[in-house]
Design a protein around this motif. Structure first.
Motif, PDB file in Angstrom:
ATOM      1  N   HIS A  61       0.838  -1.198   0.000  1.00 33.61           N
ATOM      2  CA  HIS A  61       0.000   0.000   0.000  1.00 33.61           C
ATOM      3  C   HIS A  61       0.877   1.254   0.000  1.00 33.61           C
ATOM      4  O   HIS A  61       0.645   2.210  -0.752  1.00 33.61           O
ATOM      5  CB  HIS A  61      -0.895  -0.036   1.248  1.00 33.61           C
ATOM      6  N   HIS A  62       1.900   1.237   0.851  1.00 37.41           N
ATOM      7  CA  HIS A  62       2.797   2.392   0.939  1.00 37.41           C
ATOM      8  C   HIS A  62       3.662   2.541  -0.321  1.00 37.41           C
ATOM      9  O   HIS A  62       3.746   3.620  -0.912  1.00 37.41           O
ATOM     10  CB  HIS A  62       3.695   2.249   2.181  1.00 37.41           C
ATOM     11  N   TYR A  66       0.637   4.654  -2.449  1.00 41.53           N
ATOM     12  CA  TYR A  66       1.004   5.992  -1.949  1.00 41.53           C
ATOM     13  C   TYR A  66       2.194   6.573  -2.704  1.00 41.53           C
ATOM     14  O   TYR A  66       2.114   7.686  -3.247  1.00 41.53           O
ATOM     15  CB  TYR A  66       1.293   5.933  -0.446  1.00 41.53           C
ATOM     16  N   SER A 105      -4.468  12.330  -2.961  1.00 44.10           N
ATOM     17  CA  SER A 105      -4.110  10.946  -2.652  1.00 44.10           C
ATOM     18  C   SER A 105      -2.860  10.927  -1.765  1.00 44.10           C
ATOM     19  O   SER A 105      -2.806  10.207  -0.754  1.00 44.10           O
ATOM     20  CB  SER A 105      -3.869  10.159  -3.941  1.00 44.10           C
ATOM     21  N   HIS A 109      -3.169   9.712   2.128  1.00 50.46           N
ATOM     22  CA  HIS A 109      -2.404   8.519   2.516  1.00 50.46           C
ATOM     23  C   HIS A 109      -1.457   8.835   3.682  1.00 50.46           C
ATOM     24  O   HIS A 109      -1.275   8.018   4.580  1.00 50.46           O
ATOM     25  CB  HIS A 109      -1.615   7.968   1.321  1.00 50.46           C
ATOM     26  N   TYR A 112      -3.462   8.878   6.725  1.00 51.05           N
ATOM     27  CA  TYR A 112      -3.870   7.489   7.029  1.00 51.05           C
ATOM     28  C   TYR A 112      -2.749   6.718   7.722  1.00 51.05           C
ATOM     29  O   TYR A 112      -2.935   6.154   8.801  1.00 51.05           O
ATOM     30  CB  TYR A 112      -4.277   6.810   5.729  1.00 51.05           C
ATOM     31  N   TRP A 157     -12.649   7.465   0.901  1.00 55.99           N
ATOM     32  CA  TRP A 157     -12.094   7.680   2.236  1.00 55.99           C
ATOM     33  C   TRP A 157     -13.218   8.012   3.206  1.00 55.99           C
ATOM     34  O   TRP A 157     -14.230   8.592   2.812  1.00 55.99           O
ATOM     35  CB  TRP A 157     -11.135   8.882   2.228  1.00 55.99           C
ATOM     36  N   ASP A 191      -8.714   4.693   4.856  1.00 58.86           N
ATOM     37  CA  ASP A 191      -8.682   4.386   3.421  1.00 58.86           C
ATOM     38  C   ASP A 191      -9.687   3.268   3.125  1.00 58.86           C
ATOM     39  O   ASP A 191      -9.619   2.194   3.729  1.00 58.86           O
ATOM     40  CB  ASP A 191      -7.260   3.934   3.049  1.00 58.86           C
ATOM     41  N   ALA A 196      -6.580  -1.198   0.055  1.00 60.81           N
ATOM     42  CA  ALA A 196      -6.262  -1.084   1.482  1.00 60.81           C
ATOM     43  C   ALA A 196      -6.571  -2.374   2.248  1.00 60.81           C
ATOM     44  O   ALA A 196      -6.107  -2.538   3.382  1.00 60.81           O
ATOM     45  CB  ALA A 196      -7.025   0.083   2.103  1.00 60.81           C
TER      46      ALA A 196
END
Ligand code: FE2
Length: 231
Positions: A61-62, A66, A105, A109, A112, A157, A191, A196
């Motif tokens: 995800h990161h 992101y 975004s 993120h 988040y 979100w 997210d 996610a």
């Protein structure tokens, strides 16, 4: 402006490939705005320590979603900087739209990831404010989770946002990166894009929401709320 300085400016524009605006005020301004550099921030917690969210998922995800948005934003900024002075408005409009999507975004993120990595135990000022403004913690949590469930199977979100207009907190439904509460200050961001949770939970968004709650860093949320004036 005399003839020599005007000719110098035009020559400079031709040499640099850029555009130079000659105004009535005898000033010269280069076009367009220089691109801004954006950096990818590292995960603010040990990715193996989350409860119910795997290291593989959170790192993907990161690193993919992101970081991809941050890199895309940089590329869009470069494209905007390269637009010729006689570009059509729709060319700028398309790039500005994509820029907003990528920028939001990136920002959401970061909120988040920063509000994950905690023990999920609600406390501090924010607990009192949620209790007072929503009637009870249970009422707030039900509202927040149901908003999340409404986005399952799609994208978007859920944002616990502070509205300075009313000095109140609202659980905001955000169907994509372009939807936000005007002037709203995010305090807690969840997210709900499938990326996610799908790797861990498939289509079971409810279990993901439960895992999210058990990893909330409420200290971070309280820090975000520190300077706010609540009704
Ligand atoms: Fe995401």
């Amino acid at each position: 402006m005399n003839a020599i300085s005007r000719r110098d400016l035009l020559t400079a524009a031709a040499l640099t490939g850029g555009a130079i605006l000659l105004g009535n005020s005898a000033t010269a301004q280069t076009l367009p705005v220089a691109p801004i550099k954006f950096e990818v921030k590292p995960l603010p917690f040990n990715p193996s320590k989350l409860k119910g969210i795997s290291e593989k998922l959170i790192v993907s995800h990161h690193d993919k979603n992101y970081a991809g948005a941050v890199k895309r934003l940089g590329a869009i900024q470069e494209k905007i900087a390269q637009l010729p002075a006689d570009a059509a408005p729709f060319q700028m409009g398309s790039l500005k739209r994509e820029s907003l999507i990528a920028m939001n975004s990136m920002i959401l993120h970061e909120y988040y990831f920063d509000n994950l990595g905690g023990d999920g135990k609600l406390g501090g000022t924010i607990k009192d404010v949620l209790n007072r403004q929503f009637g009870s913690i249970e009422a707030w949590e039900h509202d927040f989770k149901l908003t999340g469930q409404s986005l399952s199977g799609g994208s978007g979100w859920v944002i616990l946002a502070y509205s300075p207009r009313d000095k109140r907190l609202f659980n905001v439904w955000s169907s994509d990166h372009q939807v936000a509460l005007a002037a709203g200050q995010p305090l807690l961001v969840m997210d709900m894009y499938e990326h996610a949770y799908q790797m861990d939970y498939g289509a079971d968004a409810n279990s993901y929401i439960g895992a999210f709650f058990s990893n909330i860093d409420w200290e971070q949320v309280n820090t975000r709320a520190k300077s706010l004036d609540f009704a």
